[in-house]
Write a protein that holds these residues in place. Structure first.
Motif, PDB file in Angstrom:
ATOM      1  N   ASP A   2       0.835  -1.196   0.000  1.00  0.00           N
ATOM      2  CA  ASP A   2       0.000   0.000   0.000  1.00  0.00           C
ATOM      3  C   ASP A   2       0.874   1.251   0.000  1.00  0.00           C
ATOM      4  OD1 ASP A   2      -2.355  -1.441   0.058  1.00  0.00           O
ATOM      5  OD2 ASP A   2      -2.491  -1.425   2.248  1.00  0.00           O
ATOM      6  N   LYS A   6      -1.797   8.548   0.636  1.00  0.00           N
ATOM      7  CA  LYS A   6      -2.885   8.461  -0.333  1.00  0.00           C
ATOM      8  C   LYS A   6      -3.364   9.870  -0.668  1.00  0.00           C
ATOM      9  CE  LYS A   6      -4.420   3.945   1.118  1.00  0.00           C
ATOM     10  NZ  LYS A   6      -5.423   3.146   1.767  1.00  0.00           N
ATOM     11  N   ALA A  29      -0.105   7.287   6.306  1.00  0.00           N
ATOM     12  CA  ALA A  29      -0.358   5.947   6.848  1.00  0.00           C
ATOM     13  C   ALA A  29      -0.775   5.989   8.321  1.00  0.00           C
ATOM     14  CB  ALA A  29       0.876   5.076   6.670  1.00  0.00           C
TER      15      ALA A  29
END
Length: 184
Positions: A2, A6, A29
């Motif tokens: 991941d 983001k 994160a």
């Protein structure tokens, strides 16, 4: 794996023919949010034009620094972003120095400032040079060309007189690969 960060939202703040500035709202994160500014610019080329024990450099006025600087020839084709890097290198060499290379060797690829941009640059070593005439863009007003000894270029880096990171990195990478020697 991941992503550590983001993108929640992205907004273009500014755009011109050379660059775009965007501001992204991000999620880290650890769950914290933040803002990340990114400059989008196309990749470019830098050319080490080598003739015997000398290299060609350009000197031009750099507005953000309010002074003239010495650099290796470099540039991009904003109007042809999909052009092959070796074509851009041959074109930029001719445009800025008036030289055509009989041989153009790929040195490598580096990132410019990965903390705020994905832009990178391809490095080429140009040899077997022939003068064909400079073809400067209007944005390159006042650009001059000269040849200097490789040892002098090295000393200008050491003395902090050549501060263009692209020129320094390109030159040192070519030297580390033994593509440039003091007795080239």
């Amino acid at each position: 794996m991941d992503a550590e960060i983001k993108t929640l939202a992205s907004e273009e703040i500014y755009r011109n023919r050379w660059m775009a500035l965007k501001e992204d709202r991000i999620l880290r994160a650890d769950g914290s949010e933040g803002i990340y500014s990114v400059i989008e610019k196309s990749d470019f080329v830098v050319i080490i034009a080598l003739e015997n024990d000398e290299i060609y450099v350009v000197e031009q006025y750099r507005y953000p620094l309010n002074k003239r600087t010495t650099e290796l020839p470099q540039g991009s084709w904003e109007c042809s972003p999909d052009a092959a890097p070796e074509d851009v290198a041959a074109g930029e060499l001719k445009e800025e120095t008036g030289l055509s290379a009989g041989k153009l060797e790929y040195v490598g690829y580096q990132k410019l400032a990965q903390g705020y941009s994905a832009q990178g640059y391809h490095i080429y070593l140009a040899t077997q040079l022939t003068f064909v005439g400079q073809q400067l863009d209007k944005e390159e007003y006042g650009l001059t060309v000269k040849k200097i000894k490789i040892s002098d270029f090295t000393q200008l880096i050491v003395n902090g007189e050549i501060t263009d990171a692209t020129s320094v990195t390109a030159f040192l990478l070519a030297k580390a690969k033994n593509m440039i020697t003091e007795n080239s």
